[in-house]
Design an enzyme around this catalytic site. Structure first.
Site, PDB file in Angstrom:
ATOM      1  N   GLU A 144      39.832  40.381  37.631  1.00 56.40           N
ATOM      2  CA  GLU A 144      38.536  39.960  38.162  1.00 56.40           C
ATOM      3  C   GLU A 144      38.014  40.865  39.278  1.00 56.40           C
ATOM      4  OE1 GLU A 144      38.692  35.789  39.192  1.00 56.40           O
ATOM      5  OE2 GLU A 144      38.333  35.230  37.114  1.00 56.40           O
ATOM      6  N   GLU A 315      40.492  33.351  30.525  1.00 58.62           N
ATOM      7  CA  GLU A 315      40.955  32.167  31.260  1.00 58.62           C
ATOM      8  C   GLU A 315      39.969  31.041  30.977  1.00 58.62           C
ATOM      9  OE1 GLU A 315      41.459  33.050  35.431  1.00 58.62           O
ATOM     10  OE2 GLU A 315      42.540  34.909  35.018  1.00 58.62           O
TER      11      GLU A 315
HETATM   12  C1  GAL Z   1      40.401  33.086  38.354  1.00 60.70           C
HETATM   13  C2  GAL Z   1      41.576  34.034  38.574  1.00 60.70           C
HETATM   14  C3  GAL Z   1      42.905  33.349  38.367  1.00 60.70           C
HETATM   15  C4  GAL Z   1      42.904  32.031  39.077  1.00 60.70           C
HETATM   16  C5  GAL Z   1      41.774  31.175  38.554  1.00 60.70           C
HETATM   17  C6  GAL Z   1      41.709  29.791  39.163  1.00 60.70           C
HETATM   18  O1  GAL Z   1      39.303  33.471  39.084  1.00 60.70           O
HETATM   19  O2  GAL Z   1      41.511  35.146  37.716  1.00 60.70           O
HETATM   20  O3  GAL Z   1      43.935  34.173  38.871  1.00 60.70           O
HETATM   21  O4  GAL Z   1      42.776  32.236  40.436  1.00 60.70           O
HETATM   22  O5  GAL Z   1      40.572  31.815  38.840  1.00 60.70           O
HETATM   23  O6  GAL Z   1      40.634  29.057  38.663  1.00 60.70           O
END
Ligand code: GAL
Length: 635
Positions: A144, A315
């Protein structure tokens, strides 16, 4: 390409004797992919230059033998503490000139040469060791970019880099002074090495200076990513991705994407609604457990473009997150809906973040597919359901949408530098346009600003696109489509000066923006045909047809029959009407959907999604709360 599921796993967080069982259960749920490694630098290299591969060798082996494919992340978002002893000045510096400290993540400046060498070293070591590993089927660079406001750093390293960047792009200091208009307030420079980063000035810095610094900062991210991708490619044929975010616009994702094989992004619908969607509290309450009905889809379409057709959700929120102002659990059915929505927009994979909720660290309150005690958590059954469904579903089948929106990160930089009024943002304007199109049942393609071939589109929207090179104007003019411009399209030169002739100066269009004003958002102006505009308006002159006007008779939307210029920030009702009209002229079918109900057409199916917590009826279709309905389509 078959649709697949995955998860994000941190073997370094769990005892070695849990890995086999975790891997077995991932496969049992129906997952294909497991992403690992992206924050593990302190375990890969606990002592400078002494690597410890054993644990990662074993983790890859255990997961791979269980039948999972691995996405291996480079760990450069989390340099270990010892790195700071080697490079005390590697920290990013905030706009107040304060270095950002160690103790979380992303504590690096993209311009720091020493840190970039360390990254090249660890990525080389990782790629050399695992580049030919049969279980490593994809790579992720860093994690990110831009998260936690980390694209822009006002460090000494950034200043030095900025000076060189400027010198390489300008034909001498005199031409820079002219381009920036530095005679204003006697800001003229004698040499590039006098130019500082644009923070801590007495009042606002020159917008041209700020814009150049944003472009430089974006280029630093591109270079940082490219360096990693090039190293990985020397050792591996597996595709490379990066996990982008929702509503992060401070670097050019298309330019980063040019060095990647697949785009991916991290989708947290409930956190985004609270944190990143410009909407009122009533709507936030209404969609609190479902997320905004257009926000995910927008990013799916954006990243499909960034990935040149190939993209993933790296994610996916599977339950409550920890980081938004309020963190509710999703309405039953939403984890399935979000997953299917991504597939409907062409995703090849959806990976849930994270496998197991972790009892320590900053994200203790972030759910996973498993609870901290390893029992099933709330989202896992829906993941199982999706796994069973995609096994029987057709492959990913994208097809060109009938309408398109141009998305230009550079325009976003310009708007950020010069919003002209509180709350005015390029992203907000684009998103309003996208929402209005979706509310008319349209599937949409997002296109980069470099697009010149518009064949096949009935309507092309380029609102707010501040910088419009002449060849883009010509290509849009030559397109066999209705083209929506304004407000603020083509309003600045590339170096942030007002264009003269006044904007939009568009071929074949007799419309001139003679003046602009920004308004309080609570001062809407009524249009004669219904609806309003608010927050921003332009005075339009010219002889072309007036399509929309205020109750007082001032022109708001004008057209030459094919190019429409919108001289205000329209509300949803007015914007929907203008788009509907353009679609009708272009022969593109529209139909108004109930709020929260959305559709998306692929090559073979029409998908219906109900983001509402209530049952909705559309014609003879009944959509229960959180429903996903798939209809086969011909052609
Ligand atoms: C994303 C990140 C992850 C984790 C997640 C939590 O922004 O890539 O490592 O922090 O959020 O929602």
């Amino acid at each position: 390409m078959k649709r697949t599921l995955g998860t994000c796993y941190y073997p370094e967080h769990w005892p070695r004797d849990m890995w086999e069982e975790d891997a077995r259960r991932m496969v049992e749920v129906g997952l294909t992919w497991v992403r690992i490694g992206e924050f593990a630098w302190s375990r890969l290299e606990p002592v400078p230059d002494q690597y410890q591969w054993d644990w990662l060798d074993q983790a890859i082996d255990v997961l791979g033998r269980a039948g999972l494919k691995i996405v291996l992340g480079t760990p450069t978002a989390t340099p270990p503490r010892w790195m700071l002893d080697r490079h005390p000045d590697m920290l990013a510096v905030d706009v107040q000139g304060r270095p950002r400290k160690f103790g979380s993540r992303r504590h690096y400046c993209f311009s720091h040469q020493g840190y970039k060498q360390e990254c090249a070293r660890i990525v080389t070591a990782l790629a050399t060791r695992y580049g030919q590993n049969p279980f490593v089927a994809a790579w992720q660079t860093d994690n990110e970019y831009g998260c936690h406001d980390t694209t822009i750093s006002y460090s000494d390293a950034a200043r030095d880099g900025f000076q060189k960047w400027l010198a390489a792009r300008c034909n001498g200091i005199t031409s820079l002074n002219e381009a920036w208009g530095n005679i204003f307030w006697s800001m003229e420079y004698d040499d590039f090495d006098q130019i500082d980063v644009p923070n801590l000035t007495v009042t606002e810095p020159n917008p041209a200076h700020q814009l150049a610094f944003r472009r430089f900062s974006s280029d630093q991210v591109v270079a940082f990513n490219k360096a990693q991708a090039e190293i990985i490619r020397l050792h591996s044929d597996a595709p490379i991705t990066h996990n982008y975010m929702g509503r992060i616009t401070d670097f050019d994702h298309f330019a980063v994407g040019a060095d990647l094989d697949i785009a991916s992004w991290d989708s947290y619908p409930l956190g985004f609604l609270e944190d990143r969607v410009d909407t009122d509290d009533d709507r936030k309450r209404r969609f609190a457990c479902q997320g905004d009905p257009d926000f995910q889809a927008f990013h799916h379409d954006l990243y499909r473009a960034v990935g040149r057709g190939r993209w993933w959700v790296m994610e996916q929120q599977p339950g409550p997150v920890n980081w938004a102002p309020h963190n509710p659990a999703p309405l039953p059915g939403m984890v399935r809906l979000w997953s299917w929505e991504a597939f409907a927009h062409g995703a090849e994979a959806v990976c849930y973040f994270r496998w197991r909720q972790v009892p320590f660290g900053q994200e203790q309150l972030h759910s996973g597919l498993l609870r901290p005690d390893s029992k099933d958590a709330i989202g896992i059954d829906e993941a199982r359901e999706v796994a069973a469904e995609i096994a029987l579903a057709p492959d990913v089948a994208n097809r060109q949408a009938p309408v398109a929106i141009l998305f230009d990160y550079d325009a976003d930089f310009g708007w950020t530098v010069q919003p002209h009024g509180d709350g005015l943002s390029y992203f907000g304007l684009i998103f309003d346009t996208y929402r209005a199109m979706r509310s008319l049942g349209l599937s949409i393609d997002i296109l980069p600003a470099t697009t010149r071939d518009f064949s096949g589109y009935g309507v092309i929207a380029a609102p707010g696109m501040l910088f419009m090179p002449n060849d883009l104007k010509s290509a849009l003019n030559a397109a066999d489509a209705q083209v929506l411009l304004g407000p603020r399209s083509a309003a600045r030169t590339g170096s942030m000066q007002i264009t003269v002739p006044l904007p939009p100066d568009f071929p074949g269009l007799d419309v001139t923006v003679s003046a602009v004003e920004s308004l309080r958002p609570d001062m809407p102006v009524n249009l004669k045909n219904g609806g309003t505009f608010q927050s921003y308006r332009e005075c339009l002159e010219g002889s072309d047809e007036i399509l929309e006007q205020t109750e007082a008779g001032d022109p708001v939307v004008m057209t030459n029959g094919r190019i429409l210029y919108v001289g205000a920030w329209l509300n949803a009702v007015a914007l929907q009407r203008v788009i509907k009209r353009a679609c009708a002229s272009a022969g593109v079918d529209t139909f108004e959907l109930p709020d929260g109900v959305r559709i998306r057409d692929t090559g073979s199916e029409r998908f219906w999604f109900n983001y509402n917590a209530t049952t909705e009826k559309v014609g003879n279709l009944t959509l229960s709360a959180g429903a996903v309905i798939r209809q086969g389509m011909s052609g």
